[in-house]
Write a protein that holds these residues in place. Structure first.
Motif, mmCIF file in Angstrom:
data_model
loop_
_atom_site.group_PDB
_atom_site.id
_atom_site.type_symbol
_atom_site.label_atom_id
_atom_site.label_comp_id
_atom_site.label_asym_id
_atom_site.label_seq_id
_atom_site.Cartn_x
_atom_site.Cartn_y
_atom_site.Cartn_z
ATOM 1 N N ARG A 4 -46.917 111.735 -27.336
ATOM 2 C CA ARG A 4 -46.501 111.480 -25.945
ATOM 3 C C ARG A 4 -47.206 112.473 -25.042
ATOM 4 O O ARG A 4 -47.491 113.600 -25.424
ATOM 5 C CB ARG A 4 -44.993 111.639 -25.795
ATOM 6 C CG ARG A 4 -44.219 110.598 -26.551
ATOM 7 C CD ARG A 4 -42.733 110.657 -26.209
ATOM 8 N NE ARG A 4 -42.053 109.557 -26.864
ATOM 9 C CZ ARG A 4 -41.935 108.331 -26.365
ATOM 10 N NH1 ARG A 4 -42.468 108.046 -25.197
ATOM 11 N NH2 ARG A 4 -41.310 107.388 -27.019
ATOM 12 N N GLN A 6 -48.752 112.959 -20.571
ATOM 13 C CA GLN A 6 -48.834 112.480 -19.198
ATOM 14 C C GLN A 6 -50.297 112.371 -18.812
ATOM 15 O O GLN A 6 -51.129 113.174 -19.231
ATOM 16 C CB GLN A 6 -48.119 113.430 -18.238
ATOM 17 C CG GLN A 6 -46.626 113.378 -18.356
ATOM 18 C CD GLN A 6 -45.942 114.238 -17.309
ATOM 19 O OE1 GLN A 6 -46.353 115.363 -17.057
ATOM 20 N NE2 GLN A 6 -44.899 113.694 -16.705
ATOM 21 N N ASP A 15 -46.281 108.724 -17.463
ATOM 22 C CA ASP A 15 -46.122 108.997 -18.882
ATOM 23 C C ASP A 15 -46.984 108.043 -19.706
ATOM 24 O O ASP A 15 -47.169 106.881 -19.352
ATOM 25 C CB ASP A 15 -44.657 108.839 -19.298
ATOM 26 C CG ASP A 15 -43.760 109.888 -18.662
ATOM 27 O OD1 ASP A 15 -44.235 111.019 -18.448
ATOM 28 O OD2 ASP A 15 -42.587 109.579 -18.396
ATOM 29 N N LYS A 17 -47.784 106.969 -23.994
ATOM 30 C CA LYS A 17 -47.328 107.046 -25.385
ATOM 31 C C LYS A 17 -48.179 106.092 -26.198
ATOM 32 O O LYS A 17 -49.078 105.427 -25.656
ATOM 33 C CB LYS A 17 -45.843 106.677 -25.485
ATOM 34 C CG LYS A 17 -45.561 105.264 -25.033
ATOM 35 C CD LYS A 17 -44.100 104.941 -25.130
ATOM 36 C CE LYS A 17 -43.912 103.484 -24.709
ATOM 37 N NZ LYS A 17 -42.566 103.035 -24.870
ATOM 38 N N THR A 20 -50.185 102.773 -24.927
ATOM 39 C CA THR A 20 -50.497 102.784 -23.499
ATOM 40 C C THR A 20 -51.993 102.570 -23.290
ATOM 41 O O THR A 20 -52.809 103.140 -24.000
ATOM 42 C CB THR A 20 -50.092 104.130 -22.863
ATOM 43 O OG1 THR A 20 -48.698 104.329 -23.040
ATOM 44 C CG2 THR A 20 -50.428 104.169 -21.385
ATOM 45 N N ASN A 34 -50.579 116.953 -23.099
ATOM 46 C CA ASN A 34 -49.584 116.719 -24.138
ATOM 47 C C ASN A 34 -48.317 117.455 -23.732
ATOM 48 O O ASN A 34 -48.299 118.675 -23.672
ATOM 49 C CB ASN A 34 -50.107 117.242 -25.482
ATOM 50 C CG ASN A 34 -49.135 117.025 -26.611
ATOM 51 O OD1 ASN A 34 -48.006 116.604 -26.408
ATOM 52 N ND2 ASN A 34 -49.571 117.320 -27.816
ATOM 53 N N GLY A 36 -45.397 116.462 -25.308
ATOM 54 C CA GLY A 36 -44.498 116.108 -26.397
ATOM 55 C C GLY A 36 -44.392 117.241 -27.401
ATOM 56 O O GLY A 36 -44.929 118.333 -27.201
ATOM 57 N N LEU A 40 -51.093 114.858 -29.887
ATOM 58 C CA LEU A 40 -51.388 113.715 -29.029
ATOM 59 C C LEU A 40 -52.754 113.176 -29.430
ATOM 60 O O LEU A 40 -53.741 113.911 -29.455
ATOM 61 C CB LEU A 40 -51.396 114.137 -27.559
ATOM 62 C CG LEU A 40 -51.761 113.084 -26.534
ATOM 63 C CD1 LEU A 40 -50.752 111.940 -26.560
ATOM 64 C CD2 LEU A 40 -51.837 113.693 -25.139
#
Length: 71
Positions: A4, A6, A15, A17, A20, A34, A36, A40
């Motif tokens: 996950r 941005q 966002d 994931k 996407t 990253n 998360g 990533l």
């Protein structure tokens, strides 16, 4: 892409994931982070602006029958 994060394009943050897809014009200012807890992963495909105009869905082979997937 896994994990996950941005993505920011021209000041807009959203966002991202797994699964996407993001299209950015060549002049777009972009960055990715990253945020998360794990790694990533992402794939980048780059093409010159306007260079894919000659390609259409008929360039592929369209089946006229269902596909049987093997497990």
């Amino acid at each position: 892409m896994g994990g996950r994060g941005q993505f920011q394009v021209d000041g807009q943050i959203f966002d991202v994931k797994e699964g996407t897809t993001v299209r950015v014009a060549p002049e777009g200012e972009r960055t990715l982070r990253n945020n998360g807890t794990g790694d990533l992963y992402f794939i980048v495909v780059q093409a010159q602006a306007g260079s894919l105009r000659q390609w259409v869905e008929t360039d592929g082979v369209i089946l006229d029958k269902p596909v049987t997937w093997q497990e």
